[in-house]
Design a protein around this motif. Structure first.
Motif, PDB file in Angstrom:
ATOM      1  N   ALA A 112      32.825  36.260  45.682  1.00 54.38           N
ATOM      2  CA  ALA A 112      33.653  36.694  46.807  1.00 54.38           C
ATOM      3  C   ALA A 112      32.941  37.763  47.628  1.00 54.38           C
ATOM      4  CB  ALA A 112      34.992  37.209  46.293  1.00 54.38           C
ATOM      5  N   MET A 113      32.435  38.793  46.947  1.00 55.54           N
ATOM      6  CA  MET A 113      31.857  39.907  47.690  1.00 55.54           C
ATOM      7  C   MET A 113      30.535  39.515  48.338  1.00 55.54           C
ATOM      8  SD  MET A 113      33.973  42.451  47.435  1.00 55.54           S
ATOM      9  CE  MET A 113      33.093  43.985  47.654  1.00 55.54           C
ATOM     10  N   VAL A 140      44.254  46.933  45.450  1.00 58.88           N
ATOM     11  CA  VAL A 140      43.837  45.773  44.675  1.00 58.88           C
ATOM     12  C   VAL A 140      43.648  46.164  43.217  1.00 58.88           C
ATOM     13  CG1 VAL A 140      42.078  43.999  44.413  1.00 58.88           C
ATOM     14  CG2 VAL A 140      42.723  44.761  46.683  1.00 58.88           C
ATOM     15  N   LEU A 141      44.340  45.429  42.322  1.00 60.64           N
ATOM     16  CA  LEU A 141      44.193  45.666  40.891  1.00 60.64           C
ATOM     17  C   LEU A 141      43.210  44.643  40.359  1.00 60.64           C
ATOM     18  CD1 LEU A 141      48.011  45.726  40.367  1.00 60.64           C
ATOM     19  CD2 LEU A 141      46.571  47.703  40.010  1.00 60.64           C
ATOM     20  N   GLY A 142      42.128  45.126  39.787  1.00 60.54           N
ATOM     21  CA  GLY A 142      41.125  44.167  39.327  1.00 60.54           C
ATOM     22  C   GLY A 142      40.478  44.574  38.036  1.00 60.54           C
ATOM     23  N   PRO A 143      39.598  43.714  37.523  1.00 56.94           N
ATOM     24  CA  PRO A 143      38.977  43.953  36.224  1.00 56.94           C
ATOM     25  C   PRO A 143      37.919  45.053  36.267  1.00 56.94           C
ATOM     26  CG  PRO A 143      38.136  41.945  37.192  1.00 56.94           C
ATOM     27  CD  PRO A 143      39.201  42.432  38.106  1.00 56.94           C
ATOM     28  N   PRO A 144      37.660  45.701  35.137  1.00 55.11           N
ATOM     29  CA  PRO A 144      36.639  46.753  35.036  1.00 55.11           C
ATOM     30  C   PRO A 144      35.233  46.151  34.994  1.00 55.11           C
ATOM     31  CG  PRO A 144      37.617  46.364  32.899  1.00 55.11           C
ATOM     32  CD  PRO A 144      38.363  45.497  33.867  1.00 55.11           C
ATOM     33  N   PRO A 145      34.194  46.973  35.148  1.00 53.92           N
ATOM     34  CA  PRO A 145      32.830  46.461  35.236  1.00 53.92           C
ATOM     35  C   PRO A 145      32.357  45.700  34.002  1.00 53.92           C
ATOM     36  CG  PRO A 145      32.906  48.751  35.910  1.00 53.92           C
ATOM     37  CD  PRO A 145      34.248  48.424  35.369  1.00 53.92           C
ATOM     38  N   THR A 146      32.972  45.900  32.845  1.00 54.94           N
ATOM     39  CA  THR A 146      32.510  45.190  31.654  1.00 54.94           C
ATOM     40  C   THR A 146      32.935  43.730  31.656  1.00 54.94           C
ATOM     41  OG1 THR A 146      34.524  45.992  30.634  1.00 54.94           O
ATOM     42  CG2 THR A 146      32.488  47.148  30.089  1.00 54.94           C
ATOM     43  N   SER A 147      33.759  43.356  32.619  1.00 58.76           N
ATOM     44  CA  SER A 147      34.364  42.028  32.566  1.00 58.76           C
ATOM     45  C   SER A 147      33.507  40.983  33.274  1.00 58.76           C
ATOM     46  CB  SER A 147      35.743  42.111  33.216  1.00 58.76           C
ATOM     47  OG  SER A 147      36.122  40.878  33.699  1.00 58.76           O
ATOM     48  N   GLY A 148      33.471  39.792  32.699  1.00 54.86           N
ATOM     49  CA  GLY A 148      32.752  38.696  33.338  1.00 54.86           C
ATOM     50  C   GLY A 148      33.443  38.271  34.622  1.00 54.86           C
ATOM     51  N   THR A 149      34.763  38.425  34.656  1.00 52.78           N
ATOM     52  CA  THR A 149      35.512  38.086  35.864  1.00 52.78           C
ATOM     53  C   THR A 149      35.038  38.941  37.031  1.00 52.78           C
ATOM     54  OG1 THR A 149      37.395  37.693  34.426  1.00 52.78           O
ATOM     55  CG2 THR A 149      37.837  37.807  36.769  1.00 52.78           C
ATOM     56  N   ARG A 150      34.775  40.227  36.736  1.00 47.60           N
ATOM     57  CA  ARG A 150      34.302  41.128  37.778  1.00 47.60           C
ATOM     58  C   ARG A 150      32.932  40.665  38.283  1.00 47.60           C
ATOM     59  NH1 ARG A 150      35.302  46.959  38.883  1.00 47.60           N
ATOM     60  NH2 ARG A 150      33.379  47.783  39.687  1.00 47.60           N
ATOM     61  N   ASP A 151      32.025  40.334  37.351  1.00 49.02           N
ATOM     62  CA  ASP A 151      30.692  39.859  37.749  1.00 49.02           C
ATOM     63  C   ASP A 151      30.817  38.671  38.686  1.00 49.02           C
ATOM     64  OD1 ASP A 151      29.544  41.741  36.175  1.00 49.02           O
ATOM     65  OD2 ASP A 151      29.129  40.400  34.494  1.00 49.02           O
ATOM     66  N   ALA A 152      31.665  37.728  38.276  1.00 45.96           N
ATOM     67  CA  ALA A 152      31.793  36.515  39.076  1.00 45.96           C
ATOM     68  C   ALA A 152      32.439  36.817  40.421  1.00 45.96           C
ATOM     69  CB  ALA A 152      32.613  35.487  38.315  1.00 45.96           C
ATOM     70  N   ALA A 196      30.981  32.576  27.260  1.00 44.89           N
ATOM     71  CA  ALA A 196      30.529  33.342  28.416  1.00 44.89           C
ATOM     72  C   ALA A 196      31.217  32.855  29.667  1.00 44.89           C
ATOM     73  CB  ALA A 196      29.016  33.206  28.570  1.00 44.89           C
ATOM     74  N   SER A 197      31.600  33.790  30.529  1.00 39.17           N
ATOM     75  CA  SER A 197      32.201  33.382  31.797  1.00 39.17           C
ATOM     76  C   SER A 197      31.147  33.376  32.892  1.00 39.17           C
ATOM     77  CB  SER A 197      33.362  34.299  32.149  1.00 39.17           C
ATOM     78  OG  SER A 197      32.952  35.632  32.186  1.00 39.17           O
ATOM     79  N   ARG A 198      29.896  33.454  32.515  1.00 38.26           N
ATOM     80  CA  ARG A 198      28.777  33.235  33.441  1.00 38.26           C
ATOM     81  C   ARG A 198      27.633  32.706  32.609  1.00 38.26           C
ATOM     82  NH1 ARG A 198      25.643  36.970  31.471  1.00 38.26           N
ATOM     83  NH2 ARG A 198      26.462  39.036  30.951  1.00 38.26           N
ATOM     84  N   ARG A 199      26.558  32.267  33.297  1.00 38.89           N
ATOM     85  CA  ARG A 199      25.448  31.744  32.538  1.00 38.89           C
ATOM     86  C   ARG A 199      24.709  32.886  31.835  1.00 38.89           C
ATOM     87  NH1 ARG A 199      20.952  27.377  34.442  1.00 38.89           N
ATOM     88  NH2 ARG A 199      21.074  26.209  32.495  1.00 38.89           N
ATOM     89  N   ILE A 200      24.007  32.570  30.739  1.00 38.60           N
ATOM     90  CA  ILE A 200      23.242  33.597  30.034  1.00 38.60           C
ATOM     91  C   ILE A 200      22.143  34.106  30.967  1.00 38.60           C
ATOM     92  CG2 ILE A 200      21.653  31.929  28.973  1.00 38.60           C
ATOM     93  CD1 ILE A 200      21.702  33.699  26.456  1.00 38.60           C
ATOM     94  N   LYS A 201      21.912  35.445  30.946  1.00 37.58           N
ATOM     95  CA  LYS A 201      20.875  35.998  31.816  1.00 37.58           C
ATOM     96  C   LYS A 201      19.526  35.858  31.134  1.00 37.58           C
ATOM     97  CE  LYS A 201      23.738  39.572  33.913  1.00 37.58           C
ATOM     98  NZ  LYS A 201      24.145  40.958  33.731  1.00 37.58           N
ATOM     99  N   SER A 233      35.145  30.047  42.564  1.00 37.85           N
ATOM    100  CA  SER A 233      35.299  29.493  41.231  1.00 37.85           C
ATOM    101  C   SER A 233      33.950  29.505  40.542  1.00 37.85           C
ATOM    102  CB  SER A 233      35.876  28.085  41.279  1.00 37.85           C
ATOM    103  OG  SER A 233      34.890  27.169  41.640  1.00 37.85           O
ATOM    104  N   ARG A 234      34.005  29.562  39.222  1.00 40.72           N
ATOM    105  CA  ARG A 234      32.758  29.721  38.472  1.00 40.72           C
ATOM    106  C   ARG A 234      32.791  28.855  37.228  1.00 40.72           C
ATOM    107  NH1 ARG A 234      34.663  34.982  35.203  1.00 40.72           N
ATOM    108  NH2 ARG A 234      36.842  34.417  35.313  1.00 40.72           N
TER     109      ARG A 234
END
Lengths: 429, 354
Positions: free
Chosen positions: B190-191, B173-185, B86-91, B284-285
């Motif tokens: 940042a946002m 800006v080229l970025g990841p789609p909503p399914t991505s953990g990178t986007r969540d982070a 996981a690129s974030r903690r479990i919800k 960073s995450r």
């Protein structure tokens, strides 16, 4: 119009009418031909651009840089009784240090060791396991160099960019140059690429796992879809009554051929994995899904080739007292078989290039071990290409192109076989 | 009779064979799913593990963090994966979903950090952004410029509109789609970080969490933000072709392609290995993986895999994972998580924040 001849004195002969329009008609033909040629040329240009691009980036993957190390198989470090537990990375490090005795600092040593692939120590292990008599001797061994060194040797890394923007540091490049001078670095044919499975180190990555996975998957696909497809076609063409039901079936088979392949993947996930409990990522499930996808293609091709067998053959067989099964099996089927095989091969070639349905059933995965049966986890060639295209290491780019080349060769061979079969066995009436 | 029976017989035999095969399929390899950000690290460990031990090489699938938990929490048994990256903690919701399927003993292992970088081609100068700039450039609606606590649809076309100190390129800006953990982070760090530089938005976080989230987590849809898929290599190529575009991806891609692209300085900190490791770089995450405790000892090698992953040689400061761009944790944290992993300490629901 032509039988109403003009009555006036100024007769226009039919030849004249024809020759007046002739320029226009020739012009139309020229334009039409020109458009045809232009379309052909455009597609050839695009195709050759594609090939040049792929071959241009991929050909270098068939070569790999190796480093010659003088390894001392020290009996204190390697024991003949238990070769698996020896410290092989230590042997490699020792050999590297003996080449560059002046490197003393810990950070520099790390940079030095990183010139050799991590796979080198496993290679030493294999050497010892296959021939324990090397223990206690000093041997020259060619081991694969790290992918960064490989990229530099192949000219994919620019030496002129500032040091901070390169992964290889100046001091490493000096060492590499010294190795080149001593003849300890060479490029030779990349056998690893054809004999090993996937790896996260470009220099150790190979396509054998994917090729074997593709083979098992297609085996399952062929074993299921060919008999089922031919039987369906024969029944529908030769035995089934023509009524509303067979019409509905026919329409649906044609619909099935047009369904996007990802849908079959979802179906495979729901039915084969979740309901039947077949193992995820296995060629068994992959083959089942792909056979659903190729089945309609085979049925349609087989029916077309059955239809092209003249009815007189059937009538003759029946008139001589053959039963309908005998008529089909002895006479119609052998004549229709080349066409059926052609359709099957083309269907198989399509299945070979498919990734979307396999995504759903877990075949898009990092799998190192080469599958040995149809229930081992496996990936397939196009999936391997996709995975490499997504890897950050630069070395995977050329390997990806090389894998595309291998896939294209397989596809060409399959299509060639289809053409040859057609040419050799096709009969015209 | 013959015609009718043979196909039936064949299919019965086949079905029987396959069900039989399914029944006796024990799995002898570890099954790993989850985040595509952790994938490059997990695969390296898996390969090393497969070569150095007598166990089979684990199978690693990149399903995305959320997709991974869905599979992981599906149940217990050989059908279900043993480990989820996981690129974030479990919800909390995912934890509860796991529990409702009988998966109530999960071991959490934090493996290190990843920086999210905004990078552009080296053909143009480096960008120096603040999180506020990022928020203003990418949010769907932004605070009106007259301090009136009102939201207006994002009016900014170029970076210069956002902040006069920035170049006058169009925002692209080229970025990841909503399914991505990178986007969540990215949204969270940042946002949200950018949104909270406005006092009234920051105050909303406590008063009206829903509204706060909808302000900070909604990315504009007028073409300035381009969803570029999960393939980060493709983004790098697109950045090279278009020097005015900016890409969002994990630090490891910047690390591998430093000759082609450069990371933007964010809030005055350059995205370097050390800055992320020391926690100075703001975006960073932490990265994690989760293990099903009941599978340990049933599927061979899970404990050995945990031990391999948490070795100093793997995730330490000079370990092979740091060569791949994973930012290691401080030493005491590493010791704690290795200890937790080897003792299989179970994650409690109360340990999860929200």
């Amino acid at each position: 119009m032509s039988n109403h001849r003009p009555k006036s004195g100024k007769k226009i002969g039919s030849m004249e009418i024809v020759s007046r329009g002739l320029d226009r008609r020739y012009g139309a033909e020229r334009r039409f031909r020109f458009m045809g040629v232009a379309a052909l040329v455009t597609s050839i240009v695009f195709l050759s651009l594609l090939f040049i691009n792929i071959i241009g980036t991929g050909y270098s993957a068939f070569q790999q840089t190796f480093v010659k190390l003088d390894v001392n198989f020290d009996p204190h470090m390697v024991s003949a009784e238990d070769p698996a537990s020896a410290n092989y990375p230590g042997l490699i490090k020792k050999a590297m240090r003996s080449l560059f005795p002046e490197v003393k600092k810990r950070r520099d040593k790390r940079k030095l060791y990183s010139l050799v692939s991590t796979g080198a120590s496993f290679q030493l292990q294999k050497i010892v396991e296959s021939d324990p008599t090397v223990i206690g001797t000093r041997q020259s061994v060619w081991v694969p160099a790290d992918d960064e060194v490989d990229m530099l040797m192949k000219g994919h890394v620019d030496r002129n960019v500032p040091e901070t923007e390169r992964r290889l540091k100046d001091v490493q490049i000096q060492w590499i140059d010294r190795l080149i001078e001593q003849g300890r670095l060479k490029k030779s044919f990349n056998t690893i690429f054809f004999t090993s499975g996937d790896s996260r180190n470009p220099e150790l990555a190979g396509i054998l796992g994917a090729v074997v996975g593709s083979f098992y998957t297609l085996l399952v696909t062929l074993a299921l879809s060919f008999p089922a497809g031919v039987a369906t076609a024969v029944y529908l063409e030769e035995f089934a009554p023509k009524n509303r039901w067979t019409d509905i079936i026919e329409v649906n088979i044609n619909n099935l051929a047009a369904v996007p392949s990802i849908v079959f993947g979802l179906l495979g996930l729901a039915v084969f994995i979740n309901f039947f409990g077949f193992p995820r990522s296995s060629p068994l499930v992959g083959g089942l899904v792909l056979s659903l996808m190729t089945l309609p293609t085979i049925i349609i091709a087989s029916r077309a080739s059955l239809q092209s067998v003249p009815p007189s053959i059937r009538d003759a067989a029946l008139a001589l007292g053959a039963s309908r099964v005998q008529m089909v099996v002895h006479h119609v089927l052998p004549l229709a078989l080349p066409g059926m095989l052609t359709g099957t091969i083309i269907g198989m070639a399509r299945a070979l290039g498919e990734t979307a349905p396999l995504l759903m059933i877990g075949m898009v995965a990092f799998i190192v071990d080469i599958p040995s049966n149809i229930i081992d986890p496996a990936s397939v060639l196009p999936v391997q290409i996709y995975l490499w295209s997504d890897s950050p290491e630069r070395g995977f780019l050329e390997r990806m192109s090389a894998a595309i080349m291998v896939l294209l060769v397989f596809l060409m061979v399959m299509n060639l076989v289809a053409v040859i079969l057609r040419k050799r066995f096709e009969r015209r009436w | 009779m013959f015609r009718m029976k043979t196909p039936l017989l064949i299919s019965i035999v086949f079905a029987g064979f396959s069900l039989h095969a399914a029944a006796c399929m024990a799995r002898d390899h570890i099954d790993i799913v989850g985040s595509s950000t952790v994938y490059p690290f997990a695969t390296v460990v898996a390969e090393q593990f497969g070569k150095a031990t007598r166990y089979k090489t684990p199978k690693v699938e990149a399903t995305g963090t959320g997709g991974g938990f869905k599979l992981f929490c599906g149940g217990i048994g050989v059908k279900y994966p043993d480990i989820s990256n996981a690129s974030r903690r479990i919800k909390k919701s995912e934890y509860l979903m796991c529990r409702s399927h009988g998966v109530d003993e999960i071991v959490e292992v934090k493996i290190g950090y990843d920086g999210i970088v905004l990078a552009n081609s080296r053909k143009t100068g480096p960008l120096a952004l603040s999180r506020r700039d990022i928020f203003l450039a990418l949010a769907k609606s932004v605070p009106a410029s007259d301090d009136s606590e009102k939201l207006v649809p994002n009016p900014y076309r170029t970076w210069k509109d956002v902040n006069p100190a920035l170049p006058s390129f169009r925002i692209e800006v080229l970025g990841p789609p909503p399914t991505s953990g990178t986007r969540d982070a990215f949204l969270e760090l940042a946002m949200e970080g950018g949104g909270r530089t406005f006092k009234w938005i920051d105050a909303l976080k406590k008063k009206d969490k829903q509204k706060f989230k909808s302000i900070c987590h909604t990315i504009r849809e007028d073409g300035a933000y381009i969803e570029a898929g999960e393939n980060d290599n493709l983004i790098v190529q697109k950045l090279e072709a278009n020097p005015h575009a900016v890409g969002i991806f994990g630090f490891s891609f910047l690390d591998q392609n430093a000759d082609k692209i450069q990371g933007a300085v964010i809030d005055g900190v350059e995205p370097t290995f050390d800055a992320i490791a020391e926690g100075e770089y703001p975006v960073s995450r932490p990265l994690y993986f989760y293990v099903k405790k009941v599978h340990v000892g049933v599927i061979p090698g899970i404990d050995a895999y945990l031990s391999e992953f948490t070795r100093e040689k793997a995730w330490g400061e000079d370990g092979y994972l740091s060569d791949r761009g994973l930012i290691p944790m401080p030493e005491d944290e590493r010791r704690k998580f290795r200890d937790d992993a080897l003792k299989l300490r179970i994650l409690d629901l109360d340990q999860l924040g929200h």
